[in-house]
Design a protein around this motif. Structure first.
Motif, PDB file in Angstrom:
ATOM      1  N   PRO A  68       0.815  -1.230   0.000  1.00 38.62           N
ATOM      2  CA  PRO A  68       0.000   0.000   0.000  1.00 38.62           C
ATOM      3  C   PRO A  68       0.843   1.273   0.000  1.00 38.62           C
ATOM      4  O   PRO A  68       0.474   2.277  -0.629  1.00 38.62           O
ATOM      5  N   TRP A  69       1.961   1.231   0.699  1.00 37.06           N
ATOM      6  CA  TRP A  69       2.850   2.407   0.746  1.00 37.06           C
ATOM      7  C   TRP A  69       3.603   2.598  -0.560  1.00 37.06           C
ATOM      8  O   TRP A  69       3.625   3.690  -1.132  1.00 37.06           O
ATOM      9  N   ALA A  70       4.207   1.507  -1.070  1.00 42.86           N
ATOM     10  CA  ALA A  70       5.053   1.615  -2.264  1.00 42.86           C
ATOM     11  C   ALA A  70       4.236   1.855  -3.532  1.00 42.86           C
ATOM     12  O   ALA A  70       4.667   2.581  -4.435  1.00 42.86           O
ATOM     13  N   ALA A  71       3.064   1.239  -3.617  1.00 41.31           N
ATOM     14  CA  ALA A  71       2.257   1.350  -4.833  1.00 41.31           C
ATOM     15  C   ALA A  71       1.112   2.344  -4.699  1.00 41.31           C
ATOM     16  O   ALA A  71       0.317   2.501  -5.635  1.00 41.31           O
ATOM     17  N   GLY A  72       1.003   3.002  -3.555  1.00 40.39           N
ATOM     18  CA  GLY A  72      -0.046   3.993  -3.363  1.00 40.39           C
ATOM     19  C   GLY A  72      -1.441   3.412  -3.396  1.00 40.39           C
ATOM     20  O   GLY A  72      -2.369   4.027  -3.936  1.00 40.39           O
ATOM     21  N   ARG A  73      -1.602   2.225  -2.826  1.00 38.00           N
ATOM     22  CA  ARG A  73      -2.927   1.604  -2.828  1.00 38.00           C
ATOM     23  C   ARG A  73      -3.879   2.383  -1.920  1.00 38.00           C
ATOM     24  O   ARG A  73      -3.555   2.665  -0.766  1.00 38.00           O
ATOM     25  N   PRO A  74      -5.085   2.707  -2.408  1.00 36.37           N
ATOM     26  CA  PRO A  74      -6.038   3.441  -1.580  1.00 36.37           C
ATOM     27  C   PRO A  74      -6.837   2.501  -0.683  1.00 36.37           C
ATOM     28  O   PRO A  74      -6.870   1.290  -0.895  1.00 36.37           O
ATOM     29  N   PHE A  75      -7.458   3.082   0.303  1.00 33.51           N
ATOM     30  CA  PHE A  75      -8.458   2.349   1.072  1.00 33.51           C
ATOM     31  C   PHE A  75      -9.793   2.510   0.366  1.00 33.51           C
ATOM     32  O   PHE A  75     -10.303   3.618   0.212  1.00 33.51           O
ATOM     33  N   VAL A  76     -10.344   1.387  -0.102  1.00 37.26           N
ATOM     34  CA  VAL A  76     -11.635   1.384  -0.791  1.00 37.26           C
ATOM     35  C   VAL A  76     -12.677   0.889   0.212  1.00 37.26           C
ATOM     36  O   VAL A  76     -12.628  -0.284   0.620  1.00 37.26           O
TER      37      VAL A  76
END
Length: 205
Positions: A68-76
């Motif tokens: 989530p940090w490295a790829a910028g994954r959002p909270f959906v």
């Protein structure tokens, strides 16, 4: 990083820290249970694949934190809250297995000769209920914060390892006598097998 609910990456990392602490608690229970089993002449199975399981379950937590940090994954929200609910249910099932097996639960596959198989708790319904928890949590925990690569990678590798692990445990189970009604009611027991773990342990039956 876009957020639609008050669920930040820092809170997700806190959740992962709590899961890691739970794994440490499992390890403490497993070590105590191992002493109990070995003192009664337990035989260990599956030493060869155990390090691979340790590495895989460690990588799960690392991937959950890094992706989530490295790829910028959002909270959906829909995905995240649903996945969190599934992860919580998986934890409940895991601890149901642990409390049902009692001192015979372990992160390794240990069989005490001459004891009856477990017939209580979730073992009334499934032969290896903790692996249901392993599969569900391994997919759900990363998806809490949209770490879909970690979820997919763990699921694929875990499927391969579980093929080996379940075969190992089924072999171990055949060394114990079939459970009797009286034994199942008096003392819910079964060959010890590991539960999913983090840095120091691996998964269970």
């Amino acid at each position: 990083m876009p957020m639609t609910l008050p669920m930040t990456l820092s809170l997700y990392l806190l959740l992962l820290g709590l899961v890691a602490a739970e794994r440490i608690a499992e390890l403490a229970v497993a070590r105590r249970a191992a002493r109990w089993s070995l003192a009664r002449g337990a035989r260990e199975y599956g030493r060869g694949h155990y390090p691979a399981m340790v590495a895989l379950h460690t990588a799960l937590l690392v991937g959950c934190a890094v992706e989530p940090w490295a790829a910028g994954r959002p909270f959906v929200p829909v995905l995240g809250w649903s996945a969190l609910a599934l992860a919580a249910l998986a934890q409940g099932l895991r601890w149901w297995c642990i409390t049902t097996l009692g001192p015979r639960w372990n992160t390794r596959v240990l069989v005490v000769p001459g004891l009856p198989l477990v017939a209580g708790g979730p073992y009334r319904l499934l032969r290896h209920p903790n692996y249901v928890a392993v599969v569900v949590e391994g997919a759900a925990l990363p998806l809490v914060h949209s770490a879909w690569l970690t979820a997919a990678g763990f699921t694929a590798l875990n499927a391969a390892l579980l093929t080996v692990r379940v075969r190992c445990e089924d072999t171990a189970l055949t060394t114990a006598p079939a459970p009797t009604t009286h034994a199942a009611r008096a003392e819910p027991t079964g060959p010890t097998a590991g539960a999913v773990a983090g840095p120091a342990a691996g998964p269970s039956a």
